[in-house]
Motif scaffolding. Structure first.
Motif, PDB file in Angstrom:
ATOM      1  N   GLY A 116      26.598  35.586 -16.676  1.00 23.89           N
ATOM      2  CA  GLY A 116      25.149  35.430 -16.807  1.00 23.89           C
ATOM      3  C   GLY A 116      24.665  34.120 -16.221  1.00 23.89           C
ATOM      4  N   GLU A 117      23.354  33.885 -16.374  1.00 30.58           N
ATOM      5  CA  GLU A 117      22.733  32.701 -15.796  1.00 30.58           C
ATOM      6  C   GLU A 117      22.058  31.899 -16.902  1.00 30.58           C
ATOM      7  OE1 GLU A 117      19.755  31.669 -12.066  1.00 30.58           O
ATOM      8  OE2 GLU A 117      20.276  33.738 -12.510  1.00 30.58           O
ATOM      9  N   LEU A 118      22.172  30.590 -16.815  1.00 29.12           N
ATOM     10  CA  LEU A 118      21.580  29.718 -17.823  1.00 29.12           C
ATOM     11  C   LEU A 118      20.516  28.850 -17.173  1.00 29.12           C
ATOM     12  CD1 LEU A 118      21.939  28.916 -20.831  1.00 29.12           C
ATOM     13  CD2 LEU A 118      23.380  27.057 -20.043  1.00 29.12           C
ATOM     14  N   LYS A 119      19.270  28.988 -17.658  1.00 30.72           N
ATOM     15  CA  LYS A 119      18.167  28.204 -17.097  1.00 30.72           C
ATOM     16  C   LYS A 119      17.738  27.088 -18.048  1.00 30.72           C
ATOM     17  CE  LYS A 119      16.341  32.080 -14.435  1.00 30.72           C
ATOM     18  NZ  LYS A 119      16.697  33.360 -15.027  1.00 30.72           N
ATOM     19  N   SER A 120      17.947  27.309 -19.352  1.00 33.30           N
ATOM     20  CA  SER A 120      17.496  26.345 -20.361  1.00 33.30           C
ATOM     21  C   SER A 120      18.430  25.153 -20.454  1.00 33.30           C
ATOM     22  CB  SER A 120      17.435  27.010 -21.735  1.00 33.30           C
ATOM     23  OG  SER A 120      16.837  28.264 -21.655  1.00 33.30           O
ATOM     24  N   LYS A 121      17.852  24.003 -20.819  1.00 28.37           N
ATOM     25  CA  LYS A 121      18.653  22.814 -21.081  1.00 28.37           C
ATOM     26  C   LYS A 121      19.057  22.857 -22.553  1.00 28.37           C
ATOM     27  CE  LYS A 121      18.401  17.807 -21.303  1.00 28.37           C
ATOM     28  NZ  LYS A 121      17.566  16.627 -21.209  1.00 28.37           N
ATOM     29  N   ILE A 122      20.327  23.141 -22.809  1.00 26.14           N
ATOM     30  CA  ILE A 122      20.794  23.262 -24.197  1.00 26.14           C
ATOM     31  C   ILE A 122      22.095  22.490 -24.391  1.00 26.14           C
ATOM     32  CG2 ILE A 122      19.737  25.477 -24.777  1.00 26.14           C
ATOM     33  CD1 ILE A 122      22.357  26.830 -24.001  1.00 26.14           C
ATOM     34  N   SER A 123      22.301  22.022 -25.607  1.00 28.38           N
ATOM     35  CA  SER A 123      23.605  21.447 -25.950  1.00 28.38           C
ATOM     36  C   SER A 123      24.319  22.462 -26.841  1.00 28.38           C
ATOM     37  CB  SER A 123      23.428  20.118 -26.672  1.00 28.38           C
ATOM     38  OG  SER A 123      22.699  20.294 -27.855  1.00 28.38           O
ATOM     39  N   VAL A 124      25.551  22.796 -26.480  1.00 28.62           N
ATOM     40  CA  VAL A 124      26.296  23.873 -27.137  1.00 28.62           C
ATOM     41  C   VAL A 124      27.546  23.305 -27.787  1.00 28.62           C
ATOM     42  CG1 VAL A 124      27.354  26.136 -26.808  1.00 28.62           C
ATOM     43  CG2 VAL A 124      25.529  25.413 -25.285  1.00 28.62           C
ATOM     44  N   GLU A 125      27.805  23.756 -29.034  1.00 28.84           N
ATOM     45  CA  GLU A 125      29.053  23.422 -29.725  1.00 28.84           C
ATOM     46  C   GLU A 125      29.919  24.666 -29.772  1.00 28.84           C
ATOM     47  OE1 GLU A 125      28.462  22.022 -33.676  1.00 28.84           O
ATOM     48  OE2 GLU A 125      27.328  20.262 -33.062  1.00 28.84           O
ATOM     49  N   ALA A 126      31.199  24.534 -29.400  1.00 27.25           N
ATOM     50  CA  ALA A 126      32.139  25.655 -29.489  1.00 27.25           C
ATOM     51  C   ALA A 126      33.551  25.093 -29.541  1.00 27.25           C
ATOM     52  CB  ALA A 126      31.972  26.593 -28.307  1.00 27.25           C
ATOM     53  N   HIS A 127      34.501  25.978 -29.825  1.00 29.76           N
ATOM     54  CA  HIS A 127      35.899  25.552 -29.888  1.00 29.76           C
ATOM     55  C   HIS A 127      36.528  25.438 -28.503  1.00 29.76           C
ATOM     56  CE1 HIS A 127      35.209  27.301 -33.958  1.00 29.76           C
ATOM     57  NE2 HIS A 127      35.818  26.187 -34.295  1.00 29.76           N
TER      58      HIS A 127
END
Length: 148
Positions: A116-127
């Motif tokens: 997919g495509e990401l346009k938003s400015k986001i901070s992501v937490e994951a393992h």
């Protein structure tokens, strides 16, 4: 209503038939049928015993292998994060946020993948993050944080 006055609903609890306790417990066989191991005292069937029939655990073939040391991740793609970013005004997608929205379970380990495509400015937490996912998040101006 007090604790000492509580009792089950009328007719919901029945006393068990006392098997193998003589004539008074239900006729000549006391509800145990005629002869055979199950009519005798001391009878105990082993778990999985099916009366001599080939038991289920032996009828079904052995299959596969489960590695106890492997870490299994729940995959979350960038397109799913893009839809979540629309819901979340702060632009911060934490593990708790993913759990609350039903994307992952509370015991799942999460890996972000690059579909997919990401346009938003986001901070992501994951393992864990794939290389393409990390690149896409940072290109959009966000941050990818690895949680232990």
């Amino acid at each position: 209503m007090k604790l000492h006055t509580l009792k089950p609903a009328e007719g919901s609890v029945r006393t068990n038939k006392r098997l193998g306790r003589g004539q008074g417990s239900g006729g000549s066989t006391a509800g145990r049928g005629h002869k055979g191991a199950q009519s005798r005292s001391g009878y105990h069937a082993k778990p999985g015993f099916e009366g001599g029939q080939m038991p289920l655990q032996r009828r079904v073939p052995k299959f596969g292998f489960k590695n106890n040391n492997k870490v299994y991740y729940k995959a979350v793609n960038l397109d799913a994060l893009e839809t979540l970013a629309a819901k979340n005004s702060g632009g911060n997608i934490s593990l708790q946020f993913l759990i609350e929205n039903g994307i992952v379970g509370k015991n799942d380990k999460v890996k972000v993948l690059g579909r997919g495509e990401l346009k938003s400015k986001i901070s992501v937490e994951a393992h864990a993050f794939s290389a393409t996912a990390t690149k896409a998040i940072e290109t959009a101006g966000g941050s990818a944080t690895i949680v232990k």
